[in-house]
Write an enzyme that holds these catalytic residues in place. Structure first.
Site, mmCIF file in Angstrom:
data_model
loop_
_atom_site.group_PDB
_atom_site.id
_atom_site.type_symbol
_atom_site.label_atom_id
_atom_site.label_comp_id
_atom_site.label_asym_id
_atom_site.label_seq_id
_atom_site.Cartn_x
_atom_site.Cartn_y
_atom_site.Cartn_z
ATOM 1 N N CYS A 18 -63.301 -40.813 -86.388
ATOM 2 C CA CYS A 18 -62.140 -39.990 -86.055
ATOM 3 C C CYS A 18 -62.213 -39.513 -84.602
ATOM 4 C CB CYS A 18 -61.988 -38.842 -87.049
ATOM 5 S SG CYS A 18 -60.362 -38.069 -86.993
ATOM 6 N N HIS A 122 -61.775 -42.115 -91.922
ATOM 7 C CA HIS A 122 -63.011 -41.475 -92.364
ATOM 8 C C HIS A 122 -63.684 -42.305 -93.458
ATOM 9 C CE1 HIS A 122 -62.604 -37.488 -90.407
ATOM 10 N NE2 HIS A 122 -61.341 -37.869 -90.348
ATOM 11 N N GLU A 124 -66.485 -41.792 -94.837
ATOM 12 C CA GLU A 124 -67.138 -40.884 -95.790
ATOM 13 C C GLU A 124 -66.163 -40.319 -96.822
ATOM 14 O OE1 GLU A 124 -65.524 -38.093 -92.721
ATOM 15 O OE2 GLU A 124 -66.345 -40.107 -92.688
#
Length: 143
Positions: A18, A122, A124
């Site tokens: 990001c 993202h 994650e």
């Protein structure tokens, strides 16, 4: 910031997520700030367009330019990843573009060069495919 430049210049593994992607470029409209200047390009705010919400928040497809060890286990023609951002890179050196996404028009959602990789999305927050991307990166850095 100087340590990041030195790390990347030494061809050490780097994974930006990001804002980590955005910082690699020359300048950002967000706060009108200079970036690290690792890659050419400017980060711009998404334009307001009717029904599209800004920030871009939620699942959207990243379409990869080609298969590579970084895309092992991922569909090159498109995988959904989770995004949360209001700014985007719209143009840069085409040789570093890893993937693109369509939201308010095409934008670069991932870049790579050497051992540097960065995504606007993202991993994650992107469940199984995001974890696969992290595994791929770790496998490449172990070499």
């Amino acid at each position: 910031m100087g340590q990041t430049r030195e790390w990347i210049a030494a061809d050490r593994p780097f994974l930006g997520v990001c804002l980590g992607l955005q910082a690699l470029f020359e300048r950002s409209e967000e706060g009108n700030r200079a970036g690290l200047g690792i890659f050419p390009g400017v980060i711009t705010r998404f334009p307001s367009q009717g029904q599209l919400r800004i920030p871009h928040m939620g699942w959207n497809e990243a379409v990869f330019k080609e298969a590579s060890p970084l895309t092992a286990g991922l569909r090159v023609e498109g995988e959904p990843f989770y995004f949360v951002h209001s700014y985007r890179l719209v143009s840069t050196d085409p040789s570093i573009i890893w993937c693109e996404t369509d939201y308010a028009g095409q934008f670069v959602s991932g870049v790579r060069r050497g051992r540097v990789m960065a995504t606007q999305f993202h991993p994650e927050k992107s469940q199984v495919k995001g974890l696969q991307m992290y595994r791929n990166f770790l496998t490449l850095t172990a070499r």
